[in-house]
Design a protein around this motif. Structure first.
Motif, PDB file in Angstrom:
ATOM      1  N   LYS A 124      -0.160 -28.327  47.131  1.00 57.14           N
ATOM      2  CA  LYS A 124      -0.969 -28.252  48.347  1.00 57.14           C
ATOM      3  C   LYS A 124      -0.798 -29.504  49.215  1.00 57.14           C
ATOM      4  CE  LYS A 124      -4.332 -25.054  46.535  1.00 57.14           C
ATOM      5  NZ  LYS A 124      -5.728 -24.701  46.397  1.00 57.14           N
ATOM      6  N   GLY A 125       0.172 -30.319  48.882  1.00 53.10           N
ATOM      7  CA  GLY A 125       0.419 -31.549  49.633  1.00 53.10           C
ATOM      8  C   GLY A 125       1.176 -31.282  50.918  1.00 53.10           C
ATOM      9  N   HIS A 126       1.327 -32.337  51.700  1.00 55.19           N
ATOM     10  CA  HIS A 126       2.053 -32.197  52.963  1.00 55.19           C
ATOM     11  C   HIS A 126       3.559 -32.356  52.729  1.00 55.19           C
ATOM     12  CE1 HIS A 126       1.627 -36.572  52.568  1.00 55.19           C
ATOM     13  NE2 HIS A 126       2.684 -36.668  53.344  1.00 55.19           N
ATOM     14  N   VAL A 127       4.329 -31.846  53.665  1.00 52.09           N
ATOM     15  CA  VAL A 127       5.782 -31.944  53.591  1.00 52.09           C
ATOM     16  C   VAL A 127       6.185 -33.373  53.930  1.00 52.09           C
ATOM     17  CG1 VAL A 127       7.952 -31.184  54.646  1.00 52.09           C
ATOM     18  CG2 VAL A 127       6.164 -29.520  54.146  1.00 52.09           C
ATOM     19  N   LYS A 128       7.043 -33.955  53.098  1.00 49.95           N
ATOM     20  CA  LYS A 128       7.559 -35.307  53.330  1.00 49.95           C
ATOM     21  C   LYS A 128       8.707 -35.213  54.328  1.00 49.95           C
ATOM     22  CE  LYS A 128       6.711 -38.607  51.411  1.00 49.95           C
ATOM     23  NZ  LYS A 128       5.871 -39.717  51.814  1.00 49.95           N
ATOM     24  N   LYS A 129       8.494 -35.738  55.506  1.00 49.46           N
ATOM     25  CA  LYS A 129       9.524 -35.682  56.549  1.00 49.46           C
ATOM     26  C   LYS A 129      10.723 -36.534  56.161  1.00 49.46           C
ATOM     27  CE  LYS A 129       6.494 -34.567  60.254  1.00 49.46           C
ATOM     28  NZ  LYS A 129       6.547 -34.265  61.624  1.00 49.46           N
TER      29      LYS A 129
END
Length: 112
Positions: free
Chosen positions: A78-83
């Motif tokens: 559920k984490g954010h995408v690492k750009k």
């Protein structure tokens, strides 16, 4: 479990003879449930149960994602995408030549 990934990452670095082609300082450490390669103090590569991820230029990441060769990196479901990262799930790490250029490019990117 992270110890396995740390040993595997170190082994890959040695097999690829990365230290012969880079100028930056690199270090491997435990990272969440896997291992990470730090280049000049910044994470360049991570190896974990979800696969191997490389920090690459935005254009390379976009191309890999657009061609379905890699997926976006998330450290947690559920984490954010690492750009700036491309994740290769279930990589065949015995194919050293396939990964060597990504290692070098990722380490070089950290030098900038």
């Amino acid at each position: 479990m992270a110890k396995i990934y740390l040993e595997q990452l170190r082994s890959l670095i040695n097999e690829m003879k990365i230290s012969e082609v880079i100028t930056s300082s690199i270090e491997t450490k435990h990272f969440f449930s896997g291992a990470a390669l730090y280049s000049n103090g910044a994470i360049s590569i991570s190896l974990s149960p979800v696969g191997i991820a490389f920090k690459l230029t935005e254009s390379v990441v976009k191309e890999l994602l657009d061609n379905d060769e890699a997926i976006p990196l998330k450290y947690f479901p559920k984490g954010h995408v690492k750009k700036g990262y491309a994740l290769f799930p279930q990589p065949d790490l015995t194919d050293i030549e396939n990964w060597r250029n990504y290692f070098i490019e990722s380490i070089d990117k950290a030098e900038c």
